[in-house]
Design an enzyme around this catalytic site. Structure first.
Site, short mmCIF file in Angstrom:
data_model
loop_
_atom_site.label_atom_id
_atom_site.label_comp_id
_atom_site.label_asym_id
_atom_site.label_seq_id
_atom_site.Cartn_x
_atom_site.Cartn_y
_atom_site.Cartn_z
N GLY A 16 0.81 -1.20 0.00
CA GLY A 16 0.00 0.00 0.00
C GLY A 16 0.85 1.26 0.00
CG ASP A 37 -0.99 -5.53 -0.09
OD1 ASP A 37 -2.09 -5.59 -0.67
OD2 ASP A 37 -0.57 -4.50 0.48
CG ASN A 38 -6.03 -7.99 -0.22
OD1 ASN A 38 -5.52 -6.88 -0.39
ND2 ASN A 38 -7.25 -8.14 0.27
CB THR A 41 -7.34 -0.75 -1.75
OG1 THR A 41 -6.68 -1.10 -0.53
CG2 THR A 41 -8.80 -1.15 -1.68
CG LEU A 84 1.02 -0.47 7.89
CD1 LEU A 84 2.11 -1.34 8.50
CD2 LEU A 84 1.65 0.59 6.99
CE1 TYR A 156 -9.33 2.17 7.84
CE2 TYR A 156 -9.91 4.35 8.65
CZ TYR A 156 -8.96 3.43 8.27
OH TYR A 156 -7.62 3.77 8.31
CB THR A 186 -0.16 9.89 5.95
OG1 THR A 186 -0.24 9.76 7.38
CG2 THR A 186 1.29 9.74 5.52
#
Length: 336
Positions: A16, A37-38, A41, A84, A156, A186
């Site tokens: 990400g 990570d998949n 997104t 994360l 979320y 960020t």
């Protein structure tokens, strides 16, 4: 990655925006990094420069599923786990709210159990969204928040609150050595152009000459932290021997209005694009500013990159991205 007994750092969500910068920084420190990570997104291109590094391994997998054998086989070598893993922009996490909630809760459980089995230190990246639309300003870690548990952002916001509760329960029970970072807004290179966040939205719209879309009247405030500063804070928190039982805010306390951000990006890009105002999304926070006293005191951390410098770097990166995507920017970026 080599097959010796060197300690391993696992970064879930490592492809990400923030995760890829973290992986890069950890490699520069000499760590052996497994990026999990998949790619739901995130983008594989974020770690293109790391593929082939002798101390880097990429594993495509989803943390809500059983962790793959390529990860569990390293259990005895894993000494640090950064979590994360979760979509972080409203359009992305609202697109599949069930998956967002499961990533926060089930995914965190899987990674905590891995940390428990390996004896690894565990860091959860939580969010300033746990404060909701805050009634206390600036936001300190002991503020409990004003969060809607039924609104469109709840998957979320409440997911991260649940993840914090689970992580700190593991800590209280002595099952894992836990750190919790509450990340505020960020920005920087590798943001997704279509993630719906104000910095990426405004920069892309300005560079292409599109109408700049502002939700609300522009008076709502945010505090923007450059990604390298945020990554430094995460690593300091993971390294710290004095922080473990309480969340730590990581963000830039330089609060500004959304209208001020538009003005700065317009000045950097020289755009003549018009500004179009739309209704504020449901449960969107009106003010956001971290109190970073705890991070300053316990970690010796504070953001260093000035906003103008960070925005200039980010504009330059987006201009290159738009060219590669055949969305040729109409404007150049002013020098830093």
């Amino acid at each position: 990655m080599d097959t010796n007994d060197a300690p391993v750092t696992l970064v879930a969500g490592g492809a990400g925006f923030i995760g890829s910068h973290l992986c890069q920084a950890l490699l520069e420190r000499g760590e052996h990094v497994v990026c999990l990570d998949n790619l739901q997104t995130s983008r594989a291109t974020n770690v293109d420069d790391l593929i082939g590094h002798p101390r880097f391994t990429f594993v495509k997998a989803d943390v809500i599923e059983k962790l793959p054998a390529t990860v569990t086989a390293l259990t005895r070598r894993i000494t640090r786990v950064y979590n994360l893993a979760c979509a972080a922009s409203p359009p992305h996490y609202q697109a599949d709210p069930e998956h967002t909630m499961l990533t926060c809760v089930v995914g965190t459980d899987h990674l905590l159990r891995l940390a428990e089995q390996s004896g690894a230190r565990f860091l959860l990246t939580s969010t300033s969204e746990v404060y909701g639309d805050p009634e206390v300003h600036p936001q300190r870690e002991d503020y409990r928040g004003a969060v809607s548990c039924t609104g469109p952002r709840a998957c979320y916001d409440e997911g991260k609150r649940a993840a914090e509760a689970m992580a700190l329960d593991f800590a209280r029970l002595g099952r894992a050595d836990v750190r919790v970072a509450r990340i505020f807004n960020t920005y920087g290179p590798r943001m997704h152009p279509d993630d719906g966040r104000v910095v990426s939205n405004f920069i892309c719209q300005a560079l292409t000459g599109d109408t700049i879309t502002v939700y609300g009247d522009g008076s709502q405030t945010r505090s923007f932290c450059y990604v390298s500063d945020l990554v430094d804070g995460l690593i300091r928190l993971m390294d710290s021997e004095t922080v473990g039982s309480e969340p730590v805010n990581l963000g830039n306390p330089n609060e500004m209005t959304v209208s001020d951000l538009v003005t700065r990006i317009v000045a950097l890009t020289g755009t003549t694009a018009q500004v179009d105002y739309h209704p504020l999304p449901v449960d969107d926070p009106r003010r956001r500013k971290p109190d970073i006293t705890r991070a300053q005191t316990m970690l010796g951390w504070a953001p260093l990159v000035p906003l103008e410098e960070g925005l200039s770097r980010t504009c330059t990166w987006f201009a290159q991205e738009l060219r590669q995507a055949d969305r040729m920017p109409l404007l150049s970026v002013a020098a830093e």
